[in-house]
Design a protein around this motif. Sequence first.
Motif: not given
Length: 198
Positions: A57-58, A63-66, A72-73
């Motif tokens: 989280l920011e 959401l902090n996508r990075k 997950v990747f």
Amino acid sequence: MIIGLTGGIASGKSTVAKMLVDRGALLVDADQVAREVVLPGEPALEAIASAFGQAVLERDGSLNRKALGEIVFRDKEKLTQLEAILHPAIRRTMQQRIHTYAEQFPRRLVVADIPLLYETKQQDLYEGIMVVYVPERVQKSRLMERNSVSEEEAQRRISLQLDIEQKKELADWVIDNSGTLEETKRQLDLFWKSQGLP
């Protein structure tokens, strides 16, 4: 008519979606819905934070996508865990929107743009599936250029999806997007006419 639109990563699906909208189709975009379901206050965002920790989280609670992507990747199990949270929420919202469009505009084509349509086994939800196709080597070079990634990273991302040749085999309509935009437009014109769309 309600159809699913999919393709491989960097196949030009967004371009084809825009061309369909320009012809009068109504678009429900899974990526757009995916952004909506993780907005602050949404149950999916709360579930993600409790599964992956506050680090995703920011400061403002978004959401902090990075940060989430880095988790997950690199780990297939964690990606599966994230998908188990996101996919049902996205699917619910998309189906609501599709049915609203279908009721309000019964003569218009409704297009559900879903990158992982086959991977998430959603093909039976639609009257037909359109696949935007380019050969894998074109995918790879476009992805490397678009995202400034190495050949190895591009190949890794492509391999996370169902093989583009398999998608092509499963499709009801294939739009080959490896040529010019004019050639792509021509194929869409043929599709539009063949379906008797207004």
